[in-house]
Structure formats: C-alpha cells, structure tokens
Design a protein around this motif. Structure first.
Motif, short mmCIF file in Angstrom:
data_model
loop_
_atom_site.label_atom_id
_atom_site.label_comp_id
_atom_site.label_asym_id
_atom_site.label_seq_id
_atom_site.Cartn_x
_atom_site.Cartn_y
_atom_site.Cartn_z
N LEU A 1 0.84 -1.20 0.00
CA LEU A 1 0.00 0.00 0.00
C LEU A 1 0.87 1.25 0.00
CD1 LEU A 1 -2.91 -0.97 2.39
CD2 LEU A 1 -2.88 -0.98 -0.08
N THR A 2 1.50 1.52 -1.11
CA THR A 2 2.39 2.68 -1.22
C THR A 2 1.62 3.99 -1.30
OG1 THR A 2 2.46 2.39 -3.61
CG2 THR A 2 4.19 1.30 -2.32
N THR A 3 0.32 3.93 -1.64
CA THR A 3 -0.47 5.16 -1.77
C THR A 3 -1.09 5.59 -0.46
OG1 THR A 3 -2.44 3.88 -2.39
CG2 THR A 3 -1.01 4.62 -4.18
N LEU A 4 -0.99 4.75 0.60
CA LEU A 4 -1.59 5.08 1.89
C LEU A 4 -0.53 5.20 2.97
CD1 LEU A 4 -4.84 2.93 2.44
CD2 LEU A 4 -4.68 5.38 2.08
N ASN A 5 -0.72 6.15 3.86
CA ASN A 5 0.09 6.25 5.06
C ASN A 5 -0.62 5.45 6.13
OD1 ASN A 5 1.83 6.88 7.10
ND2 ASN A 5 1.42 9.09 7.08
N ILE A 6 -0.30 4.13 6.20
CA ILE A 6 -1.09 3.21 7.01
C ILE A 6 -0.17 2.43 7.94
CG2 ILE A 6 -1.02 1.41 5.23
CD1 ILE A 6 -3.89 0.67 6.05
N GLU A 7 -0.73 2.09 9.10
CA GLU A 7 0.04 1.32 10.08
C GLU A 7 -0.91 0.49 10.92
OE1 GLU A 7 2.00 3.92 12.81
OE2 GLU A 7 0.23 5.17 13.12
N ALA A 8 -0.38 -0.61 11.46
CA ALA A 8 -1.17 -1.45 12.36
C ALA A 8 -1.46 -0.67 13.64
CB ALA A 8 -0.42 -2.72 12.68
N ALA A 9 -2.67 -0.88 14.19
CA ALA A 9 -3.09 -0.14 15.39
C ALA A 9 -3.69 -1.07 16.43
CB ALA A 9 -4.08 0.95 15.00
N GLY A 10 -3.20 -2.32 16.46
CA GLY A 10 -3.66 -3.25 17.48
C GLY A 10 -4.80 -4.13 17.02
N ASP A 11 -5.48 -4.71 17.98
CA ASP A 11 -6.57 -5.63 17.69
C ASP A 11 -7.91 -4.89 17.66
OD1 ASP A 11 -4.82 -7.78 17.67
OD2 ASP A 11 -5.05 -8.13 19.83
N GLY A 12 -8.75 -5.31 16.73
CA GLY A 12 -10.12 -4.84 16.72
C GLY A 12 -11.02 -5.85 17.42
N PRO A 13 -12.31 -5.64 17.43
CA PRO A 13 -13.23 -6.58 18.09
C PRO A 13 -13.43 -7.85 17.27
CG PRO A 13 -14.46 -4.83 17.02
CD PRO A 13 -13.00 -4.48 16.88
N ASP A 14 -13.83 -8.91 17.92
CA ASP A 14 -14.30 -10.14 17.27
C ASP A 14 -13.29 -10.74 16.31
OD1 ASP A 14 -16.77 -9.83 18.61
OD2 ASP A 14 -17.42 -8.43 17.05
N GLY A 15 -12.00 -10.64 16.61
CA GLY A 15 -10.99 -11.27 15.79
C GLY A 15 -10.46 -10.41 14.65
N PHE A 16 -11.00 -9.21 14.47
CA PHE A 16 -10.51 -8.31 13.42
C PHE A 16 -9.20 -7.65 13.88
CE2 PHE A 16 -14.90 -8.67 12.10
CZ PHE A 16 -14.83 -8.60 10.72
N ALA A 17 -8.45 -7.15 12.90
CA ALA A 17 -7.25 -6.35 13.18
C ALA A 17 -7.56 -4.90 12.88
CB ALA A 17 -6.08 -6.83 12.34
N ARG A 18 -6.95 -3.98 13.64
CA ARG A 18 -7.24 -2.55 13.48
C ARG A 18 -6.03 -1.85 12.84
NH1 ARG A 18 -10.77 0.16 17.89
NH2 ARG A 18 -12.23 -0.97 16.56
N PHE A 19 -6.35 -0.92 11.94
CA PHE A 19 -5.31 -0.17 11.25
C PHE A 19 -5.62 1.33 11.32
CE2 PHE A 19 -4.92 -4.39 9.64
CZ PHE A 19 -3.58 -4.57 9.38
N ARG A 20 -4.55 2.11 11.24
CA ARG A 20 -4.65 3.57 11.28
C ARG A 20 -4.19 4.13 9.95
NH1 ARG A 20 -1.74 4.26 15.30
NH2 ARG A 20 -3.39 4.60 16.86
N ILE A 21 -4.97 5.05 9.39
CA ILE A 21 -4.59 5.78 8.18
C ILE A 21 -4.43 7.25 8.54
CG2 ILE A 21 -5.23 6.42 5.82
CD1 ILE A 21 -7.02 3.96 5.74
N THR A 22 -3.27 7.79 8.27
CA THR A 22 -3.05 9.22 8.47
C THR A 22 -3.36 9.94 7.16
OG1 THR A 22 -1.34 8.79 10.12
CG2 THR A 22 -1.38 10.98 9.12
N LEU A 23 -4.35 10.79 7.24
CA LEU A 23 -4.83 11.44 6.02
C LEU A 23 -4.01 12.66 5.63
CD1 LEU A 23 -8.66 11.25 6.73
CD2 LEU A 23 -7.34 9.79 5.20
#
Length: 659
Positions: free
Chosen positions: A637-659
C-alpha cells in the motif's frame, strides 16, 4: 419436416427402471375426466439449463440443491406417471453457462462423433425436441453443430438464417425452422389416436451483436414475429394439429417492435400457435413476477389467453402446460389448459434450502465421467496473476480484487458495443468488493496469492451470478453515482486523530469503485446519500477532482459504465442506474466474463492503478478494521500512510490511516 415416431406419448419404457421405487402418483384430473373424444396432453419444459446436469456449484466446488437436470428429472418421471400422454421439450441455452461447458469447449473440444455431456444427459432423460438459445452460439458454429449431432431428438430454429431469401419461407435456415412430430395419444376411453404436434423455435435476433465474431458473415437473423407469421401457416398446411412455440425469448412488452429480444407476448397473438414455452429471462411463469403485464394472466399462466410456462433456469423448475385436447370432425383443438412451474427446492425464511426432489441416478451416470473431468478442470490453473488478489483494503484504497473485475467488465463491454451507436463513448467500469469482512467475520475476504488462478477462485472474486450490463450516463450522474458510493464513510473532523472511518450500516457490495476516471473523496464533507440511497445532504460534495483522461469531467459529458444487472436495474438505488439508462444487457454472467478474460490473457496484472484516494486532511487520522492477514500486504500500500493499530473486536485487526 415431419418427424415420424409412431410411439405412444405415455410413459417411456426406458424410464421404467429409473422410476422404480418412486411412488406412483394419482393421474391428473384432465386424464381422469377425459371423454372418449378427449385426450390429456402434458407438455413439460426445461429452459436455460446452461450445462447444469449435476446439482453442483463448480465455482465454489461443492454440491448444491437448487440446480441440475438430474433433479428436474425427478419431476419428469413423476409427471409421466400423472398424465396419460406427455411430451418433453427444451427451450434452449443448454450448451454453455458453467465450467463444464467451458471445459468441453476450451479444453477437451468436440471432434466429429463426440458426445457433449449435456446432450448425453438430455438423451438419457428422453427429450422430444428442443430449440436454440442465444448461448448456443458462444463457442462458434462449428462447435455448435458438432454438439447437436449427438442429439436423439430434433432441434429447431426458425430465425437463424444461412441464406436469406425474399421472405422467411424462402430462407435457408441453420437448422430446420420447425418439426412436426407424429405421435399417438390415448383418449379418455383408452383408444389411441394419431396426432401431429408441431414445434417451432425462436432465438433473440441480438445474437448477431452478442456473438458477432462467430456469426458475422456466416448467418443472419430474422425478426421473431416475422418468422412466426411465415412458418406457422406453413405448419398448418403440413397438417400440424397443434403448434407449440419454443420461444427462447422473455415475457416483456405487449407492444410489437422490430427485432424484439423479449417477444413472447406479441408472439402469443400469432394465429395458429396453441401454447408457448418461454425462457431466456431466467424467471418463472406463471408467477406473481408478471402481475400487471399487458396481455399476461400471471395467475392462470396465459399470454393473450394461450397457455404458457417458463421453467426458471439451471434446472430450478420444470415448466408444465396441461392441455385438454378435443377431437371434433377429425380435428384436434385445445378445450382447456392449465400451467405451472414445479420447483426442485424451497428457500426457507432463514435462507436455508430444502430440496424437494432427489437426483435421478440414471442422469448422473450419463455424465459422471465429464463431471469428474470438470472437477479436475476447475481445480487447476486456467491462468496466472502477477500480483495477489485480496480484498483486505478494498474499502480504503484502490484494490486488486476489485481492479480485475473492472478490467474484465470493461474489456467485455467494449467488445459488445462495437458496431453500435454507443461505440466510441468512453467506457468506465463499476465494481464493488463482495467479501470485505463485516458480518461475514474476520476471515471473510478474498485472498488469492500471486501465481496460478483456478476457475473456482473466481467465486472468491465475484460471489453472485449477476449478468453483465452497460448503462449510458452523464458526467453529473457519474459524480452522483460516486457520491452514493462514498456513503461508505463516516464524516471526519479535520485535525482530529483516530476517528472511525467505516459506516457499519453500509454494505460493502454498495461501495462501487469506478475505474477509468480519477477522483478523490473528501471525508470532511457529509455524505450526500444515506446507507440506502436516500438523499440526505443535497449540497454535499465528497467527490472532488473528478477527471477523465486528464481533464475535469463536465456535467453533460457522456460515458458508458460497465456493471451488472443488479446495479443497472436499480439495486442499491444509485443515480444513473435506475433501469432507464441501460443500453446493453449481456447474455453472460460477470463470473464468466472474468474467466474468459483470464483464459484469454494467460497472465493477468491486477495491480491497482490508484485512480481514487482520500483527499489529504492535515493532522487527521482514521481507524478501520479488517482481517488479520491484511498485515501480510501492508508493504503493497504505497499510496496510503497506514500502520497497524492493534486488535479490533471479534478477531478483526485494526489499522490507522493518516490522512
């Protein structure tokens, strides 16, 4: 053109073994009450089988209870037990439509004397006649004629012409335009009588557009009604007592127009036709679907007073017309009629499926070897992908799993529109991610690694058996289409961190990405449309910098958008896609389009081109949840400023996008 077979129309001897163990059913009331000058004839119809013999979904590689001639055959066996006289007809589109058909056409081929599996199955069931559907031409005329050669029953088509005469009766047709079957019927007193049953077949003239590359210069088509008005009187002159129209043409407008695709309603008004078998639309008749149609009685199952039936698709139903025939002065006439469509399964309130019949072993046995070969075919590679096909980030960035669908749709529609008034307009393509987590859970994502692509992987890319469509829209409608799609996102406050990005009430299949234009989505703006397409903020403008070929899109500019039948007909309530902008209704499913594209390309390059993105907002970040395996693709994902941000609910993973 008389096909002589002086055998009774009652139960077939070769089905005696197949019917063993089946409860013998009570005779139909028409058979019970027929007088000495009356005979009950039960006409059965399959239509749009599309090579579905086994109750099996080759795309998902698992058995299913909603399809298959092997299941429909159970009804056929029962009906032959219920009626004194019966006849079985097919209404076309039997040769193409699932991976078994593609396997025979693209892999095994048809040499002289070979037996096509769907023809083998139809022979086993014991069809009396058939006509051609539009999909019979998908693999070319040579393949078609070699396939038909194995049929133990006549196949007719009145409006496909190899040499055109001054009138249809002077044409040289690809197949016989009609056939007259010499049969014996048993009357209410048990006496046998001879009867001549005429069958005439029709296909949409649009095959000349849909399969231009195979047909242009080899055949042409006549208008369905023009052909009917020419040949039906000829059939009467040849002694036909009753005439059945095999109309591979849907139930549409009652107003006749030239070269109608769905011409069954005006066709019913042609004098001399006694009953109509319809198809092509993949719908059921009689049914409430046709309430209010001019000339149609959806409850009685008649069109302009004549009995009609349409047996769904893929073997889902058996169309049945009961005729009480009466002999007066040596002539047979229809004294009464009834129509129905018998389903092979029932969908329950909880969306589960209950089968209503069991597969007939003699039908399964007729294509068992072909079925096993098809399974091997769908499980092996038909092409390669140079990049992974995954949907973990499909809701936040231009995505490879959506990109390949768009590319294939655009490729197909551009070919289909050649030679039409729409050729030359810019062709865009709208596609949405189907598997994108949500209620499906953290594993509910497309994930096909780079390398080999098997046909069954296409089900991961495209879940639904939609058919291809094209709509013609203005620049203003295009922008509003994208505004509707942008309702996927919550409004974001500029300068604030870690705001929730996705609206959980917005289904992923309504997040259309339109390829062929570039644009940004301004999340600081409110959504113009609500989750169901309702107008909420008329002055909102989330879509900014919308351009085509480097220039801003103007409101009056015109475009073609490749999409599917659900969207084009109003599904999701999108501006520009309400059913009134459709300019092309393809005969192919979007899945088939993707498979054909992969086969033709050999190696596909689904890398997203980054044609859409979020408008930058200073000191602003958003959070979204996706499947844990998304971490494996973060570097792409070279077009996004994205990083892992821990666990989400119910087995999902959470990510952060800096706009």
């Amino acid at each position: 053109m008389t096909y002589t077979k002086q055998t009774p129309l009652s139960r077939r001897h070769f089905l005696a073994g197949a019917a063993a163990g089946t409860t013998v059913l009570t005779l139909h009331p028409y058979s019970v009450h027929a007088a000495s000058n009356q005979a009950h004839l039960r006409i059965m119809e399959t239509t749009d089988l599309h090579v579905h013999v086994y109750p099996y979904d080759y795309y998902s590689d698992k058995p299913i209870d909603t399809v298959g001639l092997a299941r429909t055959a159970a009804h056929i066996v029962d009906i032959r037990n219920e009626a004194t006289n019966s006849i079985l007809l097919d209404n076309g589109d039997f040769l193409q439509g699932n991976p078994m058909g593609d396997y025979i056409a693209y892999e095994r081929g048809m040499a002289e004397g070979d037996m096509h599996p769907v023809i083998a199955a139809m022979n086993a069931v014991g069809f009396d006649a058939s006509t051609l559907g539009n999909h019979e031409f998908n693999y070319g005329l040579d393949f078609l004629m070699k396939s038909l050669a194995g049929a133990n029953f006549p196949i007719v088509s009145a409006n496909v012409v190899t040499e055109r005469g001054a009138s249809p009766r002077e044409d040289k047709t690809l197949l016989k335009p009609y056939v007259i079957l010499d049969r014996m019927v048993t009357d209410g007193a048990g006496a046998e009588h001879s009867i001549k049953i005429g069958m005439i077949g029709f296909v949409p003239p649009q095959i000349m557009n849909w399969d231009r590359r195979h047909l242009e210069g080899n055949v042409s088509t006549r208008d369905i009604l023009e052909a009917a008005r020419a040949y039906v009187p000829e059939m009467k002159e040849a002694g036909a007592d009753i005439i059945i129209a095999l109309s591979h043409s849907g139930i549409g407008s009652a107003d006749e127009t030239e070269l109608m695709e769905n011409a069954s309603v005006p066709l019913a008004q042609v004098e001399g036709i006694d009953a109509i078998m319809t198809g092509h639309s993949h719908l059921v008749f009689p049914s409430s679907r046709y309430e209010g149609f001019a000339g149609v009685d959806a409850e009685k199952g008649t069109i302009h007073g004549k009995p009609a039936a349409m047996g769904g698709f893929w073997g889902s139903h058996l169309g049945v017309i009961d005729l009480m025939l009466e002999n007066s002065g040596g002539e047979w006439k229809v004294a009464a009629s009834a129509s129905e469509a018998r389903p092979i399964s029932k969908r329950n309130e909880d969306r589960s499926i209950t089968p209503l019949v069991e597969s007939q072993d003699f039908v399964l046995a007729s294509v068992a070897k072909d079925h096993e070969e098809t399974l091997a075919y769908v499980r092996r590679a038909v092409g390669k992908t140079s990049a992974p096909l995954h949907s973990y980030f499909a809701l936040v960035a231009d995505d490879p799993s959506v990109q390949i669908v768009s590319i294939a749709q655009k490729w197909y529609i551009e070919e289909m529109l050649k030679g039409t008034e729409h050729e030359g307009l810019p062709v865009l393509s709208a596609a949405a991610p189907f598997k994108a987590g949500g209620r499906g859970g953290p594993e509910y994502y497309t994930d096909v690694p780079a390398g080999d692509v098997a046909i069954k992987n296409v089900a991961d890319l495209y879940l639904y058996p939609n058919t291809a469509r094209a709509v013609r829209v203005t620049g203003a409608q295009l922008k509003d289409w994208l505004e509707r799609s942008a309702g996927m996102f919550n409004q974001v406050e500029a300068g604030k961190a870690d705001q929730v990005l996705l609206n959980p009430e917005f289904p992923s299949y309504n997040f259309d990405v339109i390829d062929g234009v570039s644009y940004q989505i301004d999340l600081s703006q409110p959504s113009k449309y609500g989750p169901k397409g309702e107008l909420e903020a008329p002055d909102a403008n989330r879509i900014v910098d919308l351009s085509y070929d480097g220039a801003p899109v103007t409101p009056d500019q015109e475009f073609i958008i490749a999409t599917n039948n659900y969207r084009a007909s109003g599904g999701g309530d999108f501006p520009g896609a309400k059913g009134d902008t459709i300019v092309f209704e393809g005969p192919d499913t979007n899945r088939d389009v993707i498979v054909r594209y992969i086969v033709e390309q050999g190696t596909i390059n689904p890398s997203a081109d980054g044609n859409w993105s979020f408008k930058p907002l200073a000191d602003t970040s958003v959070l979204f949840d996706t499947g844990p395996k998304a971490k494996d693709y973060l570097d792409d994902l070279t077009t996004l400023n994205i990083e892992a941000a821990g666990d989400g609910p119910d087995g999902f993973a959470r990510f952060r996008i800096t706009l």
